[in-house]
Design a protein around this motif. Structure first.
Motif, short mmCIF file in Angstrom:
data_model
loop_
_atom_site.label_atom_id
_atom_site.label_comp_id
_atom_site.label_asym_id
_atom_site.label_seq_id
_atom_site.Cartn_x
_atom_site.Cartn_y
_atom_site.Cartn_z
N UNK A 41 -2.34 11.89 3.37
CA UNK A 41 -1.16 11.37 4.06
C UNK A 41 -0.55 12.36 5.05
N UNK A 42 -1.22 13.50 5.25
CA UNK A 42 -0.79 14.45 6.28
C UNK A 42 -2.03 15.22 6.74
N UNK A 43 -1.92 15.87 7.88
CA UNK A 43 -3.05 16.63 8.40
C UNK A 43 -3.46 17.72 7.43
N UNK A 44 -2.49 18.45 6.87
CA UNK A 44 -2.83 19.52 5.93
C UNK A 44 -3.45 18.95 4.66
N UNK A 45 -2.93 17.81 4.20
CA UNK A 45 -3.49 17.14 3.03
C UNK A 45 -4.96 16.80 3.28
N UNK A 46 -5.25 16.28 4.46
CA UNK A 46 -6.62 15.93 4.78
C UNK A 46 -7.51 17.17 4.80
N UNK A 68 -0.94 7.26 8.68
CA UNK A 68 0.48 7.56 8.83
C UNK A 68 1.21 6.65 7.85
N UNK A 69 1.51 7.19 6.70
CA UNK A 69 2.10 6.43 5.59
C UNK A 69 3.53 6.02 5.93
N UNK A 70 3.92 4.78 5.59
CA UNK A 70 5.28 4.34 5.94
C UNK A 70 6.39 5.09 5.22
N UNK A 71 6.07 5.89 4.22
CA UNK A 71 7.10 6.74 3.61
C UNK A 71 7.36 7.99 4.44
N UNK A 72 6.32 8.51 5.08
CA UNK A 72 6.43 9.83 5.72
C UNK A 72 6.51 9.73 7.24
N UNK A 73 5.80 8.76 7.83
CA UNK A 73 5.91 8.45 9.26
C UNK A 73 5.73 9.68 10.15
N UNK A 74 4.61 10.39 9.91
CA UNK A 74 4.27 11.54 10.75
C UNK A 74 3.57 11.04 12.01
N UNK A 75 4.35 10.52 12.96
CA UNK A 75 3.78 9.92 14.16
C UNK A 75 2.98 10.92 14.99
N UNK A 76 3.28 12.21 14.82
CA UNK A 76 2.55 13.24 15.56
C UNK A 76 1.10 13.36 15.08
N UNK A 77 0.76 12.70 13.96
CA UNK A 77 -0.61 12.73 13.45
C UNK A 77 -1.51 11.69 14.11
N UNK A 78 -0.99 10.92 15.06
CA UNK A 78 -1.79 9.85 15.67
C UNK A 78 -3.03 10.40 16.37
N UNK A 112 8.37 2.48 11.44
CA UNK A 112 7.24 1.86 10.75
C UNK A 112 6.45 0.96 11.69
N UNK A 113 7.16 0.25 12.55
CA UNK A 113 6.49 -0.60 13.54
C UNK A 113 5.59 0.24 14.45
N UNK A 115 4.25 3.21 13.86
CA UNK A 115 3.11 3.75 13.10
C UNK A 115 2.08 2.66 12.84
N UNK A 116 2.54 1.46 12.51
CA UNK A 116 1.64 0.34 12.25
C UNK A 116 0.83 -0.02 13.49
N UNK A 117 1.49 -0.14 14.63
CA UNK A 117 0.79 -0.53 15.85
C UNK A 117 -0.24 0.52 16.25
N UNK A 118 0.10 1.79 16.11
CA UNK A 118 -0.86 2.86 16.42
C UNK A 118 -2.12 2.71 15.58
N UNK A 119 -1.94 2.53 14.29
CA UNK A 119 -3.09 2.53 13.38
C UNK A 119 -3.91 1.25 13.48
N UNK A 120 -3.23 0.12 13.64
CA UNK A 120 -3.96 -1.13 13.82
C UNK A 120 -4.75 -1.09 15.12
N UNK A 121 -4.17 -0.56 16.16
CA UNK A 121 -4.87 -0.47 17.46
C UNK A 121 -6.09 0.44 17.35
N UNK A 122 -5.96 1.57 16.64
CA UNK A 122 -7.09 2.49 16.49
C UNK A 122 -8.20 1.88 15.63
N UNK A 123 -7.80 1.16 14.58
CA UNK A 123 -8.80 0.50 13.74
C UNK A 123 -9.57 -0.54 14.54
N UNK A 124 -8.85 -1.26 15.40
CA UNK A 124 -9.50 -2.24 16.27
C UNK A 124 -10.44 -1.54 17.26
#
Length: 246
Positions: A41-46, A68-78, A112-113, A115-124
């Motif tokens: 759930x974070x760059x260091x964690x990974x 980018x977990x909705x609890x932590x919202x580390x948008x800089x990890x995109x 959260x919106x 973070x969600x859009x970033x990740x859904x777009x990347x998955x697509x």
């Protein structure tokens, strides 16, 4: 007696504060399931998890997801997430999604919106599965069902919705997977009802942060709930997890 190596854990956390500092969440004194996906759930964690897998020669046994977990919202990890997708260092993006369980979390809906859009777009864009964290937010997730149908797989991890919600999800995203964990160890409840009725091609089993030692018990309980031998549960899950290219 079934070997623990028969099992697949669809979603767990190799490291978690729940298990104490520097404690590794692996079952039975380090014996691991045949395969599984650990979430970072974070760059260091990974980085810590990837190093652990390399140091213990577990790269072929365990894979990682990152989001980018909705609890932590580390948008800089995109950017880091995109790097991992490009290089194929992860099996899935996520946890991604929405958590509207508390007022504090609701106040962060805008983030959260994003973070969600970033990740859904990347998955697509990169054609990777997406692991979804969803609490009190299923209508919002399903609003993007058209986009979700375009990616290889969607896993609603730790699913705790009703049977009606599960059926609605399958109507809108026919290939969706539902991850069931420690909630199915209860005698009854929505998770038990959903696991009983979910189509065989649409479920996976997981431990999340409950502790990987519970995985065998979850498999045995799944067999009881679905009225079948645990070997059949193993066969179904191992067939379903192929979408993660493990």
């Amino acid at each position: 007696m079934l070997e623990f190596s028969s099992f697949f854990d669809a979603h767990f956390h190799l490291f978690s504060p729940k298990f104490g500092e520097n404690q590794v969440n692996l079952p039975q004194n380090g014996r691991v399931c045949c395969s599984g996906i650990s979430c970072a759930v974070s760059k260091q964690d990974f980085m810590n998890q990837e190093k652990y897998l390399a140091d213990h020669s577990l790269e072929k046994t365990l894979k990682l997801s990152f989001g980018i977990h909705p609890w932590y919202l580390n948008l800089e990890d995109a950017d880091f997430l995109e790097e991992l997708l490009k290089s194929g260092r992860i099996a899935a993006a996520g946890e991604a999604g929405f958590d509207l369980y508390t007022q504090e979390l609701k106040e962060r809906t805008e983030q959260q919106e994003k973070a969600w859009d970033i990740q859904l777009s990347l998955a697509e864009q990169y054609g990777f599965p997406l692991v979804i964290h969803c609490r009190k937010a299923l209508p919002r997730i399903l609003a993007d069902s058209g986009r979700l149908r375009r990616i290889p797989a969607v896993l609603f991890h730790g699913f705790s919705g009703s049977r009606e919600q599960m059926e609605e999800t399958l109507r809108k995203i026919p290939g969706a997977f539902f991850g069931f964990g420690s909630l199915v160890l209860k005698e009854s409840g929505r998770a038990v009802e959903c696991l009983r009725d979910v189509p065989g091609e649409n479920f996976l089993l997981e431990t999340d942060e409950a502790g990987s030692d519970l995985l065998g018990e979850i498999y045995r309980r799944a067999g009881e709930i679905r009225g079948t031998e645990v070997e059949n549960i193993i066969e179904s899950v191992n067939s379903n997890c192929k979408v993660f290219k493990l």
